[in-house]
Every structure is written in structure tokens, then in C-alpha cells.
Enzyme design. Sequence first.
Site, PDB file in Angstrom:
ATOM      1  N   ILE A   1       0.869  -1.167   0.000  1.00  0.00           N
ATOM      2  CA  ILE A   1       0.000   0.000   0.000  1.00  0.00           C
ATOM      3  C   ILE A   1       0.910   1.223   0.000  1.00  0.00           C
ATOM      4  CG2 ILE A   1      -1.869  -1.211   1.187  1.00  0.00           C
ATOM      5  CD1 ILE A   1      -1.215   0.326   3.713  1.00  0.00           C
ATOM      6  N   ASP A   2       0.396   2.344  -0.443  1.00  0.00           N
ATOM      7  CA  ASP A   2       1.210   3.551  -0.556  1.00  0.00           C
ATOM      8  C   ASP A   2       1.800   3.949   0.790  1.00  0.00           C
ATOM      9  OD1 ASP A   2       0.235   3.524  -3.122  1.00  0.00           O
ATOM     10  OD2 ASP A   2      -1.157   5.190  -2.828  1.00  0.00           O
ATOM     11  N   LYS A   3       2.948   4.579   0.723  1.00  0.00           N
ATOM     12  CA  LYS A   3       3.592   5.081   1.939  1.00  0.00           C
ATOM     13  C   LYS A   3       2.664   5.985   2.734  1.00  0.00           C
ATOM     14  CE  LYS A   3       6.337   8.629   1.747  1.00  0.00           C
ATOM     15  NZ  LYS A   3       7.482   9.551   1.509  1.00  0.00           N
TER      16      LYS A   3
END
Length: 257
Positions: free
Chosen positions: A56-58
Site C-alpha cells: 500500500i502507498d507510503k
Amino acid sequence: MKRNNDYSVIYSDDDIVVFNKRSGLLIAADRYDPDAPRLDVVAEKEFGKLFAVHRIDKDTSGLVIYAKNAEAHKSLSKQFEERSVEKTYHCLVNGHPTWDNLKVSLPLQPDGDDRHRTVVNKRFGKPSKTDFENLGNCGPFSWIIAHPHTGRTHQIRAHLQTTGFPIVCDPLYSGNQHPVLLSDFKRKYNGDTLNERPLLNRLALHAYSISINHPKTNERMSFNAPYPRDMEAVRKQLAKLFKVNPIKDSDSNNEED
């Protein structure tokens, strides 16, 4: 539930571990930011070697699953490849969509411009599909539930941008970086607007739930990640004022960070 400043442990056994991570933490190594804080590096101090099976995105908070051994890694990776994993994200967007449900199927090309954003590209993009549900208006915002069927980088963020309703405080896909302030939507706000602290000033995207088959027993397992403190504060205020709530208060158990 064990907590620290970077993550809480939702579930752990001999084969998998499920975390609820904070926003701002990478899942694995990133070629553009090799020195950025990483969840796997931090968590391996407690759990030993971990195998990433998805990302998942940072800047996204919420659920992340790691395998603890090669066999579990192979099984989980296959489930993600075959798209048998069910994922649900909650996000707050700027504006008011007129649709209740929307299916977006636009091919996406990660790292498609000079800002390393994911862009729609019908020639070079990979098939990408996201289902969106609009829960309703909350002052200047709307709560959206997203069900991605593919796992492209920044998929939800890029698909929502194409609808004209980018996620609140998205540094890449929204031109509006205004933080969420209580004074923006509460009538007769009596606080000091000059020194008001934002309720939320980071990407308003949370990986809320995920369902997988256990890599050893094949049992179907579902996990939910409580909102972190900033999104929980926003949720409570908007639910109280506008009666729109992405989760039931009885199910809410906000994280301490």
C-alpha cells in the site's frame, strides 16, 4: 492488541502477520527514497524476517499482510496474482460526487510522468479496475469506499482523480492541499482560527479491510483496521454534524499513536 508508534498488530501466527500501519511508512524498499522509514525493517526486530506479498502507498494508513516463511509467501502471492483477495479502502474526497456507485476501468501506467505519478495510458497502461461507493456529503467533503480489483501503484488515487474528486490532502493527485479544519465545516466555530490545529493534514486514505485464505489451512480470514487518531477525529466530527459515517461507532476502536 500490541501497539507502537509505527504499527499495531492485528493478527499473528506462525505463517502470517497482519499490521495496521501509520501513514508515512513504506512497506518495502523504494528506489526513489532508499532511506525512508520502512515497516518491514521496523517490524523484523520483533518478528524476524518478513516477506512482502502486497503493497500500500507510503502515505496510506491501514492493513498490510506479510508472510513469515517462503511457503506462506508463495500462497499469498498467488492469491494476490489471481485477485482472490478482497480489499476495502475508506477515503475522504473533496467535493460532492453525483453518483452513488461508480465502476472505473481505466488502464494505468505507474511512474508515468516526471513526478512519478500513475497516469491513465490506453496504449502502455495495464488493465485496472476500481469500484467506488459514495456514502454521502459531509460539508465540503464526501466519504468514499473503494474496492480495487487490481493492485496498481496509486490505483485508487489515480482513478479518483479522473472522476474529478481527488482524495483530501493528496500531495500528488490533488491541487488542494488544504488540511481538514473543524472551522471549515462546523457552524458557529468558537475557536481561534489563526492557531487552529488541523484534524488531519495527510492523505485521507485508509486500508480498512482485507480478506484472504490462510496459506496453510485455506480458511477464509477477514481483518479490519481501526482508523488512526487523525482520521478517527474527522470521522466522529463529520458523523455528528452530517450523519454520514463510513463505519459504525460500535465497531470503532481508534488507534493510540
